[in-house]
Design a protein around this motif. Structure first.
Motif, mmCIF file in Angstrom:
data_model
loop_
_atom_site.group_PDB
_atom_site.id
_atom_site.type_symbol
_atom_site.label_atom_id
_atom_site.label_comp_id
_atom_site.label_asym_id
_atom_site.label_seq_id
_atom_site.Cartn_x
_atom_site.Cartn_y
_atom_site.Cartn_z
ATOM 1 N N PHE A 109 0.848 -1.200 0.000
ATOM 2 C CA PHE A 109 0.000 0.000 0.000
ATOM 3 C C PHE A 109 0.882 1.248 0.000
ATOM 4 O O PHE A 109 1.747 1.406 0.859
ATOM 5 C CB PHE A 109 -0.924 0.001 1.220
ATOM 6 N N PHE A 110 0.637 2.114 -0.987
ATOM 7 C CA PHE A 110 1.373 3.369 -1.114
ATOM 8 C C PHE A 110 0.436 4.521 -0.805
ATOM 9 O O PHE A 110 -0.763 4.441 -1.049
ATOM 10 C CB PHE A 110 1.906 3.545 -2.542
ATOM 11 N N ASN A 111 1.005 5.612 -0.304
ATOM 12 C CA ASN A 111 0.159 6.760 0.021
ATOM 13 C C ASN A 111 0.971 8.046 -0.037
ATOM 14 O O ASN A 111 2.213 8.016 -0.042
ATOM 15 C CB ASN A 111 -0.445 6.576 1.421
ATOM 16 N N LEU A 112 0.250 9.161 -0.084
ATOM 17 C CA LEU A 112 0.851 10.490 -0.050
ATOM 18 C C LEU A 112 0.589 11.088 1.320
ATOM 19 O O LEU A 112 -0.551 11.045 1.781
ATOM 20 C CB LEU A 112 0.160 11.399 -1.072
ATOM 21 N N ALA A 113 1.628 11.643 1.959
ATOM 22 C CA ALA A 113 1.401 12.312 3.241
ATOM 23 C C ALA A 113 0.505 13.527 3.022
ATOM 24 O O ALA A 113 -0.361 13.834 3.831
ATOM 25 C CB ALA A 113 2.733 12.727 3.859
ATOM 26 N N ALA A 114 0.710 14.226 1.901
ATOM 27 C CA ALA A 114 -0.108 15.394 1.549
ATOM 28 C C ALA A 114 0.087 15.655 0.072
ATOM 29 O O ALA A 114 1.072 15.194 -0.511
ATOM 30 C CB ALA A 114 0.326 16.615 2.359
ATOM 31 N N ILE A 115 -0.849 16.387 -0.541
ATOM 32 C CA ILE A 115 -0.719 16.733 -1.956
ATOM 33 C C ILE A 115 0.616 17.453 -2.171
ATOM 34 O O ILE A 115 0.992 18.318 -1.382
ATOM 35 C CB ILE A 115 -1.891 17.660 -2.398
ATOM 36 N N GLY A 116 1.318 17.067 -3.227
ATOM 37 C CA GLY A 116 2.612 17.696 -3.507
ATOM 38 C C GLY A 116 3.784 16.986 -2.847
ATOM 39 O O GLY A 116 4.925 17.173 -3.244
ATOM 40 N N PRO A 145 5.986 13.548 -1.912
ATOM 41 C CA PRO A 145 6.236 12.304 -2.649
ATOM 42 C C PRO A 145 5.455 11.125 -2.063
ATOM 43 O O PRO A 145 5.120 11.125 -0.881
ATOM 44 C CB PRO A 145 7.744 12.092 -2.484
ATOM 45 N N GLY A 146 5.162 10.151 -2.903
ATOM 46 C CA GLY A 146 4.515 8.936 -2.439
ATOM 47 C C GLY A 146 5.471 8.083 -1.626
ATOM 48 O O GLY A 146 6.680 8.083 -1.857
ATOM 49 N N LYS A 147 4.884 7.378 -0.648
ATOM 50 C CA LYS A 147 5.696 6.495 0.200
ATOM 51 C C LYS A 147 5.051 5.129 0.286
ATOM 52 O O LYS A 147 3.825 5.008 0.179
ATOM 53 C CB LYS A 147 5.805 7.063 1.617
#
Ligand code: ADP
Ligand code: MG
Length: 258
Positions: free
Chosen positions: A219-226, A228-230
């Motif tokens: 599962f990948f996600n963004l901490a916030a818009i803009g 990087p994905g983690k």
């Protein structure tokens, strides 16, 4: 022998924009690993770093290591073209070479890389089409254009083309998103067969599909818009869908966001 993939500290950029940050994971041979996560979190970018296709994009840059059975695909003397042969790719939209026959579509990669005798070429084309569960549907029209097939058949043709050169790893970026439900099931069945020979990594936005076809899910996600994905977590698929370790994963798979 299928090889193990060992990724460490992998980040990828488009110019100054960091699209994915510091990803580490391993992928076992002869397994299916699904990548899930909201749109824009870098799943496609990450997939393309695994066969050195990311760097083909202008401004595309990669940091970190991808070991395929201990050999770093980003090593100094490694030929990216050879990497792309070892680590094949199937795209979201079926992309057969439009002017080529069904036969030539499958033979294209073989002709580039080997000096096959004519009958040997025909043998490998048949084997690849059988491997992609397409042979019976096309054996009487091998000289017809690949573009005349249905979407689901075209995608299986692209899979036949990819496996013809005998890669170790097959990367698939939402391979069913342009297909109808019956063709989708045909591809899912095929993935189950292919994993006996290849290591498969599939990006999917379809949770049921991830649960049906994969052994492991990341599962990948963004901490916030803009940002990087983690990689949030990777685990056995059963566990990700029943009892994930991280709340964000639970929220995503239960449809609370993304
Ligand atoms: N060719 C490109 N040029 C610049 N930025 C890109 C390009 N492709 C993707 N990106 C950016 O990289 C990030 C990750 O995109 P992508 O890998 O396509 O995510 P996903 O496949 O998870 O939807 C996004 O912010 C996206 O805008
Ligand atoms: Mg994508």
């Amino acid at each position: 022998m299928a090889k193990r993939i060992d990724i460490s500290g992998l980040s990828a950029y488009y110019g100054n924009h960091k699209a994915i940050d510091d990803i580490s994971m391993t992928v076992e041979p002869r397994s299916v690993t699904a990548f899930i996560g909201p749109s824009g979190c870098g799943k496609s970018t990450f997939l393309r770093t695994l066969n050195r296709m990311h760097e083909v994009t202008p401004g595309g840059r990669v940091e970190g290591k991808v070991l395929l059975d201990d050999e770093n695909l980003y090593g100094k003397d490694v030929d990216p073209v050879a990497v792309r042969r070892t680590v094949g790719m199937v795209f979201q939209r079926p992309n057969p070479f439009p002017t080529m026959s069904i036969f030539d579509n499958v033979a294209a990669g073989l002709r580039l890389n080997h000096s096959y005798k004519k009958n040997k070429l025909a043998e490998v084309v048949e084997k690849s089409l059988r491997g992609a569960n397409l042979w019976n549907e096309v054996k009487d029209r091998l000289n017809k254009p690949g573009s005349g097939l249905s979407g689901g058949q075209q995608q299986r043709l692209c899979i036949a083309r990819a496996i013809a050169v005998e890669p170790q790893v097959l990367l698939m970026d939402e391979p069913c998103s342009a297909l109808d439900p019956i063709s989708t099931l045909a591809i899912e069945d095929l993935i189950g067969e292919l994993k006996e020979r290849f290591t498969i990594v599939i990006v999917t936005h379809n949770m049921q599909q991830a649960a049906r076809v994969s052994d492991r899910t990341a599962f990948f996600n963004l901490a916030a818009i803009g940002q990087p994905g983690k990689l949030v977590e990777i685990d056995d698929t059963e566990r990700i869908f029943s009892n994930p370790s991280v709340q964000a994963t639970e929220d995503y798979i239960s449809g609370r966001f993304g």
